[in-house]
Design an enzyme around this catalytic site. Structure first.
Site, PDB file in Angstrom:
ATOM      1  N   HIS A  56       0.843  -1.206   0.000  1.00  0.00           N
ATOM      2  CA  HIS A  56       0.000   0.000   0.000  1.00  0.00           C
ATOM      3  C   HIS A  56       0.880   1.259   0.000  1.00  0.00           C
ATOM      4  O   HIS A  56       0.649   2.180  -0.785  1.00  0.00           O
ATOM      5  CB  HIS A  56      -0.911  -0.033   1.236  1.00  0.00           C
ATOM      6  CG  HIS A  56      -1.746   1.199   1.435  1.00  0.00           C
ATOM      7  ND1 HIS A  56      -3.125   1.184   1.413  1.00  0.00           N
ATOM      8  CD2 HIS A  56      -1.391   2.496   1.687  1.00  0.00           C
ATOM      9  CE1 HIS A  56      -3.575   2.419   1.609  1.00  0.00           C
ATOM     10  NE2 HIS A  56      -2.551   3.229   1.796  1.00  0.00           N
ATOM     11  N   GLU A  57       1.892   1.284   0.873  1.00  0.00           N
ATOM     12  CA  GLU A  57       2.726   2.492   0.985  1.00  0.00           C
ATOM     13  C   GLU A  57       3.583   2.686  -0.273  1.00  0.00           C
ATOM     14  O   GLU A  57       3.749   3.810  -0.741  1.00  0.00           O
ATOM     15  CB  GLU A  57       3.606   2.424   2.238  1.00  0.00           C
ATOM     16  CG  GLU A  57       2.839   2.396   3.554  1.00  0.00           C
ATOM     17  CD  GLU A  57       1.843   3.540   3.717  1.00  0.00           C
ATOM     18  OE1 GLU A  57       2.045   4.619   3.132  1.00  0.00           O
ATOM     19  OE2 GLU A  57       0.847   3.340   4.428  1.00  0.00           O
ATOM     20  N   HIS A  91       1.847   4.369  -3.091  1.00  0.00           N
ATOM     21  CA  HIS A  91       1.786   5.837  -3.024  1.00  0.00           C
ATOM     22  C   HIS A  91       2.954   6.468  -3.789  1.00  0.00           C
ATOM     23  O   HIS A  91       2.813   7.545  -4.363  1.00  0.00           O
ATOM     24  CB  HIS A  91       1.861   6.316  -1.566  1.00  0.00           C
ATOM     25  CG  HIS A  91       0.551   6.268  -0.835  1.00  0.00           C
ATOM     26  ND1 HIS A  91      -0.537   7.012  -1.193  1.00  0.00           N
ATOM     27  CD2 HIS A  91       0.180   5.572   0.265  1.00  0.00           C
ATOM     28  CE1 HIS A  91      -1.537   6.776  -0.350  1.00  0.00           C
ATOM     29  NE2 HIS A  91      -1.131   5.902   0.545  1.00  0.00           N
TER      30      HIS A  91
HETATM   31 NI    NI Z   1      -2.277   5.304   2.169  1.00  0.00          NI
END
Ligand code: NI
Length: 183
Positions: free
Chosen positions: A152-153, A156
């Site tokens: 998830h990170e 980004h």
């Molecule tokens: Ni996030």
């Protein structure tokens, strides 16, 4: 030298859709200050992770942790939640590779979409590499929720937010409503 609490970019803000640039020179004072500010921000927000584009800085820097125990029931919905947790980890220029084709589905939320959550498919097992705060290369393997947070990170850093990975929009909504319907 203490950290400042930074403003969070919310979905729709263009910086969240742009790939971030690699950090050149880990000992750049501006990068070290960014890390301190990100640490102060995640501590204040009581969240699992934060990527620099979320605080309007287009660099490949991430901070995350996995809690040992938590009051957030969403974690119980995640396959193979790692009971031992992972301490706060700062990653500079992280990269990841899947260790197998196995995919798991779990709930995610994000500071850039306050109040919302969605169910997303991720690789179950990954290996990831990064430079730590001292500029040393580190390598780890991760499974289950730990692997989910890292994916998830790192998304980004490529301008990707989790809603773009939701396969069925019925699996997206406000946390309070979804948690009420599930428990
Ligand atoms: Ni996030």
């Amino acid at each position: 030298m203490s950290g400042r609490i930074l403003k969070i970019a919310h979905m729709g803000q263009p910086i969240l859709q742009k790939p971030a640039a690699p950090v050149e020179g880990y000992d750049d004072p501006q990068v070290l200050q960014l890390i301190r500010d990100m640490e102060a921000t995640v501590s204040y927000m009581n969240c699992s992770g934060l990527a620099a584009p979320q605080v309007f800085v287009p660099l490949r820097v991430v901070i995350f942790r996995v809690l040992t125990t938590t009051n957030n029931p969403a974690y119980e919905l995640t396959p193979e939640y790692d009971p031992e947790g992972v301490p706060w980890t700062v990653m500079i220029n992280p990269t990841l590779t899947p260790l197998s084709d196995q995919i798991t589905t779990g709930w995610e939320s994000c500071l850039s979409l306050p109040g919302l959550m969605g169910r997303v498919s991720r690789y179950h097992s990954i290996e990831y590499r990064y430079l730590n705060k001292d500029g040393q290369e580190e390598k780890r393997q991760a499974h289950g929720f730990h692997a989910r947070v890292v994916q998830h990170e790192c998304d980004h850093l490529d301008g990707v937010l989790y809603p773009t990975k939701i396969e069925d929009m019925k699996d997206f909504g406000f946390k309070d409503e979804i948690l009420r319907s599930l428990f």
